[in-house]
Design an enzyme around this catalytic site. Sequence first.
Site, PDB file in Angstrom:
ATOM      1  N   SER A   1     -21.079  -5.463 -26.561  1.00  0.00           N
ATOM      2  CA  SER A   1     -22.431  -6.017 -26.521  1.00  0.00           C
ATOM      3  C   SER A   1     -22.654  -7.120 -27.540  1.00  0.00           C
ATOM      4  O   SER A   1     -23.509  -7.988 -27.347  1.00  0.00           O
ATOM      5  CB  SER A   1     -23.461  -4.903 -26.738  1.00  0.00           C
ATOM      6  OG  SER A   1     -23.237  -4.252 -27.987  1.00  0.00           O
TER       7      SER A   1
ATOM      8  N   GLY B   1     -21.383  -1.792 -24.464  1.00  0.00           N
ATOM      9  CA  GLY B   1     -20.938  -0.413 -24.502  1.00  0.00           C
ATOM     10  C   GLY B   1     -19.434  -0.242 -24.398  1.00  0.00           C
ATOM     11  O   GLY B   1     -18.944   0.892 -24.462  1.00  0.00           O
TER      12      GLY B   1
ATOM     13  N   ASN C   1     -17.860   0.100 -30.901  1.00  0.00           N
ATOM     14  CA  ASN C   1     -18.340   1.314 -30.248  1.00  0.00           C
ATOM     15  C   ASN C   1     -17.438   2.511 -30.537  1.00  0.00           C
ATOM     16  O   ASN C   1     -17.916   3.653 -30.585  1.00  0.00           O
ATOM     17  CB  ASN C   1     -18.460   1.087 -28.735  1.00  0.00           C
ATOM     18  CG  ASN C   1     -19.631   0.188 -28.398  1.00  0.00           C
ATOM     19  OD1 ASN C   1     -20.748   0.391 -28.860  1.00  0.00           O
ATOM     20  ND2 ASN C   1     -19.381  -0.850 -27.610  1.00  0.00           N
TER      21      ASN C   1
ATOM     22  N   ASP D   1     -33.206  -2.679 -32.942  1.00  0.00           N
ATOM     23  CA  ASP D   1     -32.279  -1.555 -33.080  1.00  0.00           C
ATOM     24  C   ASP D   1     -31.477  -1.618 -34.370  1.00  0.00           C
ATOM     25  O   ASP D   1     -30.777  -0.671 -34.738  1.00  0.00           O
ATOM     26  CB  ASP D   1     -31.340  -1.460 -31.874  1.00  0.00           C
ATOM     27  CG  ASP D   1     -30.477  -2.716 -31.683  1.00  0.00           C
ATOM     28  OD1 ASP D   1     -30.436  -3.571 -32.579  1.00  0.00           O
ATOM     29  OD2 ASP D   1     -29.851  -2.826 -30.613  1.00  0.00           O
TER      30      ASP D   1
ATOM     31  N   HIS E   1     -27.857  -5.152 -33.156  1.00  0.00           N
ATOM     32  CA  HIS E   1     -27.507  -6.378 -32.437  1.00  0.00           C
ATOM     33  C   HIS E   1     -28.191  -7.594 -33.057  1.00  0.00           C
ATOM     34  O   HIS E   1     -29.409  -7.597 -33.245  1.00  0.00           O
ATOM     35  CB  HIS E   1     -27.897  -6.245 -30.962  1.00  0.00           C
ATOM     36  CG  HIS E   1     -27.131  -5.186 -30.253  1.00  0.00           C
ATOM     37  ND1 HIS E   1     -27.606  -3.893 -30.116  1.00  0.00           N
ATOM     38  CD2 HIS E   1     -25.910  -5.217 -29.657  1.00  0.00           C
ATOM     39  CE1 HIS E   1     -26.709  -3.166 -29.460  1.00  0.00           C
ATOM     40  NE2 HIS E   1     -25.676  -3.950 -29.178  1.00  0.00           N
TER      41      HIS E   1
END
Length: 204
Positions: A32, A69, A98, A179, A182
């Site tokens: 991502s 992801g 991840n 979040d 990012h």
Amino acid sequence: MRTVALLRILLASLLLAALPAFAGTVLVWGDSLSAGYGLRPSQAWPALLERRLQESKPPYRVVNASISGETTAGGRSRLPAALQAHRPTVVVIELGANDGLRGLPIPAMNANLQAMIDASRQAGARVLLVGMQMPPNYGPDYTARFAKAYQDLARTNKVRLVPFMMAGFADQPALFQQDGIHPTAEAQPRILDTVWQELKPLLR
């Protein structure tokens, strides 16, 4: 019949002449952080890279095949088909974040990254490895071993390494989305400049 054949050859020549001549293809193989999560596609750093490379003569083509992801295991399984389809000159491997956020075993991440480096080289591509760092709440041992994994892979394989793609702004909350993971659109040029330092020597 001969006239028709000559016309077809002429038409094919004109079509080939109209196609842009590319110096090569840069395949961005990430998660991502490269897919542009929460951003417009045109805002993500690979899109900014493509615009920068359009200024080179001849230009490079950028294929951003990053998936939000994605883990190193997923990237490893998908890569052979992408290498065959795009025949890249350079592969930018930006995976592992991840794996780290899920606390997956570092040896498994290492094996997957190594397999992707090997596959890229076997396909004739040069490799840029983009590293990541884990937040301190994952513990000093895991965070240290995680960062060292990229360094060891780069040294063993003699590939260029971006130690941390968010270097220089990781401690600035204003450059991250809600979040806290990012980067924002405003941070994308910084990521590009960091990646560019190690990518540029591979574009020969």
